[in-house]
Design a protein around this motif. Sequence first.
Motif, PDB file in Angstrom:
ATOM      1  N   ASN A 110       1.857 -25.201  35.235  1.00 35.98           N
ATOM      2  CA  ASN A 110       0.900 -24.120  35.027  1.00 35.98           C
ATOM      3  C   ASN A 110      -0.072 -24.539  33.929  1.00 35.98           C
ATOM      4  OD1 ASN A 110      -0.411 -21.708  34.816  1.00 35.98           O
ATOM      5  ND2 ASN A 110       1.409 -20.482  34.408  1.00 35.98           N
ATOM      6  N   LYS A 111      -1.155 -25.214  34.319  1.00 42.20           N
ATOM      7  CA  LYS A 111      -2.122 -25.720  33.355  1.00 42.20           C
ATOM      8  C   LYS A 111      -2.898 -24.574  32.703  1.00 42.20           C
ATOM      9  CE  LYS A 111      -2.744 -30.119  35.656  1.00 42.20           C
ATOM     10  NZ  LYS A 111      -3.595 -30.938  36.496  1.00 42.20           N
ATOM     11  N   LYS A 112      -3.078 -23.502  33.451  1.00 40.64           N
ATOM     12  CA  LYS A 112      -3.852 -22.370  32.950  1.00 40.64           C
ATOM     13  C   LYS A 112      -3.142 -21.665  31.787  1.00 40.64           C
ATOM     14  CE  LYS A 112      -6.922 -19.045  34.774  1.00 40.64           C
ATOM     15  NZ  LYS A 112      -7.190 -17.803  35.145  1.00 40.64           N
ATOM     16  N   ALA A 113      -1.818 -21.759  31.745  1.00 37.35           N
ATOM     17  CA  ALA A 113      -1.055 -21.094  30.686  1.00 37.35           C
ATOM     18  C   ALA A 113      -1.449 -21.614  29.314  1.00 37.35           C
ATOM     19  CB  ALA A 113       0.438 -21.287  30.918  1.00 37.35           C
ATOM     20  N   ARG A 114      -1.650 -22.916  29.191  1.00 42.12           N
ATOM     21  CA  ARG A 114      -2.024 -23.494  27.893  1.00 42.12           C
ATOM     22  C   ARG A 114      -3.439 -23.089  27.489  1.00 42.12           C
ATOM     23  NH1 ARG A 114       2.022 -26.721  26.150  1.00 42.12           N
ATOM     24  NH2 ARG A 114       3.348 -27.655  27.726  1.00 42.12           N
TER      25      ARG A 114
ATOM     26  N   LEU B 119       6.751 -14.309  27.924  1.00 44.66           N
ATOM     27  CA  LEU B 119       7.374 -15.541  28.402  1.00 44.66           C
ATOM     28  C   LEU B 119       6.615 -16.028  29.628  1.00 44.66           C
ATOM     29  CD1 LEU B 119      11.140 -14.585  28.119  1.00 44.66           C
ATOM     30  CD2 LEU B 119       9.895 -16.191  26.704  1.00 44.66           C
ATOM     31  N   VAL B 120       6.149 -17.275  29.572  1.00 44.13           N
ATOM     32  CA  VAL B 120       5.326 -17.840  30.636  1.00 44.13           C
ATOM     33  C   VAL B 120       5.950 -19.140  31.127  1.00 44.13           C
ATOM     34  CG1 VAL B 120       2.994 -18.631  31.212  1.00 44.13           C
ATOM     35  CG2 VAL B 120       3.308 -16.927  29.447  1.00 44.13           C
ATOM     36  N   PRO B 121       6.072 -19.337  32.450  1.00 45.59           N
ATOM     37  CA  PRO B 121       6.566 -20.634  32.936  1.00 45.59           C
ATOM     38  C   PRO B 121       5.474 -21.701  32.816  1.00 45.59           C
ATOM     39  CG  PRO B 121       6.058 -19.205  34.784  1.00 45.59           C
ATOM     40  CD  PRO B 121       5.844 -18.394  33.542  1.00 45.59           C
ATOM     41  N   LEU B 122       5.843 -22.859  32.270  1.00 45.94           N
ATOM     42  CA  LEU B 122       4.879 -23.953  32.116  1.00 45.94           C
ATOM     43  C   LEU B 122       5.039 -25.012  33.200  1.00 45.94           C
ATOM     44  CD1 LEU B 122       5.010 -24.608  28.267  1.00 45.94           C
ATOM     45  CD2 LEU B 122       3.331 -23.291  29.540  1.00 45.94           C
ATOM     46  N   ALA B 123       6.296 -25.327  33.563  1.00 45.40           N
ATOM     47  CA  ALA B 123       6.526 -26.394  34.543  1.00 45.40           C
ATOM     48  C   ALA B 123       7.801 -26.120  35.323  1.00 45.40           C
ATOM     49  CB  ALA B 123       6.633 -27.737  33.840  1.00 45.40           C
ATOM     50  N   LEU B 124       7.817 -26.604  36.544  1.00 48.32           N
ATOM     51  CA  LEU B 124       8.986 -26.525  37.419  1.00 48.32           C
ATOM     52  C   LEU B 124       9.278 -27.956  37.841  1.00 48.32           C
ATOM     53  CD1 LEU B 124      10.763 -24.366  38.814  1.00 48.32           C
ATOM     54  CD2 LEU B 124       9.164 -24.379  40.691  1.00 48.32           C
ATOM     55  N   TYR B 125      10.521 -28.401  37.646  1.00 49.06           N
ATOM     56  CA  TYR B 125      10.831 -29.807  37.908  1.00 49.06           C
ATOM     57  C   TYR B 125      12.309 -29.980  38.216  1.00 49.06           C
ATOM     58  CZ  TYR B 125      12.127 -29.397  32.977  1.00 49.06           C
ATOM     59  OH  TYR B 125      12.673 -28.979  31.798  1.00 49.06           O
TER      60      TYR B 125
ATOM     61  N   ILE C 233       9.996 -22.758  30.187  1.00 51.07           N
ATOM     62  CA  ILE C 233       9.312 -21.512  29.854  1.00 51.07           C
ATOM     63  C   ILE C 233       8.862 -21.571  28.403  1.00 51.07           C
ATOM     64  CG2 ILE C 233      10.456 -20.051  31.558  1.00 51.07           C
ATOM     65  CD1 ILE C 233      12.271 -19.066  29.275  1.00 51.07           C
ATOM     66  N   ALA C 234       7.811 -20.819  28.102  1.00 50.93           N
ATOM     67  CA  ALA C 234       7.264 -20.814  26.757  1.00 50.93           C
ATOM     68  C   ALA C 234       7.166 -19.398  26.224  1.00 50.93           C
ATOM     69  CB  ALA C 234       5.880 -21.451  26.753  1.00 50.93           C
ATOM     70  N   LEU C 235       7.509 -19.252  24.961  1.00 50.52           N
ATOM     71  CA  LEU C 235       7.231 -18.020  24.252  1.00 50.52           C
ATOM     72  C   LEU C 235       5.776 -18.146  23.830  1.00 50.52           C
ATOM     73  CD1 LEU C 235       8.364 -15.398  22.992  1.00 50.52           C
ATOM     74  CD2 LEU C 235       8.750 -16.719  20.920  1.00 50.52           C
ATOM     75  N   ALA C 236       4.937 -17.215  24.281  1.00 52.43           N
ATOM     76  CA  ALA C 236       3.503 -17.371  24.088  1.00 52.43           C
ATOM     77  C   ALA C 236       2.867 -16.070  23.606  1.00 52.43           C
ATOM     78  CB  ALA C 236       2.856 -17.801  25.404  1.00 52.43           C
ATOM     79  N   LYS C 237       1.719 -16.231  22.990  1.00 51.57           N
ATOM     80  CA  LYS C 237       0.930 -15.083  22.534  1.00 51.57           C
ATOM     81  C   LYS C 237      -0.443 -15.225  23.169  1.00 51.57           C
ATOM     82  CE  LYS C 237      -0.396 -12.776  18.238  1.00 51.57           C
ATOM     83  NZ  LYS C 237       0.305 -11.504  18.330  1.00 51.57           N
ATOM     84  N   GLY C 238      -0.939 -14.171  23.791  1.00 51.23           N
ATOM     85  CA  GLY C 238      -2.212 -14.217  24.504  1.00 51.23           C
ATOM     86  C   GLY C 238      -3.381 -14.576  23.604  1.00 51.23           C
TER      87      GLY C 238
ATOM     88  N   ASP D  42      -4.756 -19.991  28.403  1.00 50.57           N
ATOM     89  CA  ASP D  42      -4.759 -18.545  28.186  1.00 50.57           C
ATOM     90  C   ASP D  42      -3.845 -18.079  27.055  1.00 50.57           C
ATOM     91  OD1 ASP D  42      -6.545 -18.281  30.245  1.00 50.57           O
ATOM     92  OD2 ASP D  42      -5.040 -17.725  31.740  1.00 50.57           O
ATOM     93  N   TYR D  43      -2.910 -18.931  26.601  1.00 51.78           N
ATOM     94  CA  TYR D  43      -1.933 -18.511  25.606  1.00 51.78           C
ATOM     95  C   TYR D  43      -1.792 -19.537  24.484  1.00 51.78           C
ATOM     96  CZ  TYR D  43      -0.343 -15.393  29.352  1.00 51.78           C
ATOM     97  OH  TYR D  43      -0.273 -14.456  30.343  1.00 51.78           O
ATOM     98  N   HIS D  44      -1.412 -19.038  23.295  1.00 54.42           N
ATOM     99  CA  HIS D  44      -0.957 -19.896  22.211  1.00 54.42           C
ATOM    100  C   HIS D  44       0.530 -20.122  22.465  1.00 54.42           C
ATOM    101  CE1 HIS D  44      -4.516 -19.641  19.696  1.00 54.42           C
ATOM    102  NE2 HIS D  44      -4.532 -18.331  19.829  1.00 54.42           N
ATOM    103  N   ILE D  45       0.951 -21.357  22.677  1.00 55.62           N
ATOM    104  CA  ILE D  45       2.356 -21.665  22.937  1.00 55.62           C
ATOM    105  C   ILE D  45       3.084 -21.750  21.597  1.00 55.62           C
ATOM    106  CG2 ILE D  45       3.963 -23.279  24.019  1.00 55.62           C
ATOM    107  CD1 ILE D  45       1.994 -21.899  25.999  1.00 55.62           C
ATOM    108  N   LEU D  46       4.074 -20.864  21.406  1.00 53.17           N
ATOM    109  CA  LEU D  46       4.801 -20.828  20.137  1.00 53.17           C
ATOM    110  C   LEU D  46       6.088 -21.650  20.196  1.00 53.17           C
ATOM    111  CD1 LEU D  46       4.398 -17.002  19.468  1.00 53.17           C
ATOM    112  CD2 LEU D  46       2.961 -18.860  18.633  1.00 53.17           C
ATOM    113  N   ASP D  47       6.788 -21.600  21.327  1.00 49.60           N
ATOM    114  CA  ASP D  47       8.068 -22.288  21.455  1.00 49.60           C
ATOM    115  C   ASP D  47       8.355 -22.515  22.937  1.00 49.60           C
ATOM    116  OD1 ASP D  47      10.327 -23.478  20.545  1.00 49.60           O
ATOM    117  OD2 ASP D  47      11.318 -21.650  19.853  1.00 49.60           O
TER     118      ASP D  47
END
Length: 159
Positions: free
Chosen positions: A13-17, A106-112, A122-127, A19-24
């Motif tokens: 999910n390239k768009k997640a990075r 919580l946003v999924p970043l990659a599936l593998y 998954i990432a803990l993220a802030k919009g 749209d969100y600040h990835i915290l963890d």
Amino acid sequence: MAKETGRKLIAQNKKARHDYHILDTYEAGLVLTGTEVKSLRQGRASLVDGFAQLDGGEAWLHNVHIPEYSQGTWTNHSARRKRKMLLHRAEIDKLIVKTQETGHTLVPLALYFKDGRAKVEIALAKGKKEYDKRQTLREKQDRRESDRAISAARRRQRA
């Protein structure tokens, strides 16, 4: 047959990075049906509208699109069903506390596949606000321009 090792990326999910600040970030296993695994092995999945939710002390992945398996029969799965994620109890407890803070999700970043098992990162993220997105794009563009200028100067030195 040799056991599969390493990490084989299926979808990210390239768009997640953007749209969100990835915290963890966390790595979680997935509870899947047989036809879902076969569909993933064909490299077919989409994380675009996906999100994770903590419900009743369990982690669930929603809206991740794994298309129906083409050779599947009546046992085929529904493409956008909610799927259980496998995390340690301590991680779930930590995430419950963090996601209750305003603006955290919580946003999924990659599936593998990792060593033959389906995993989701998954990432803990802030919009991000709109101006944050513009700022990020500007920084990326500035970095690219400076890299170009440095490489052009090096080429001139060699010549």
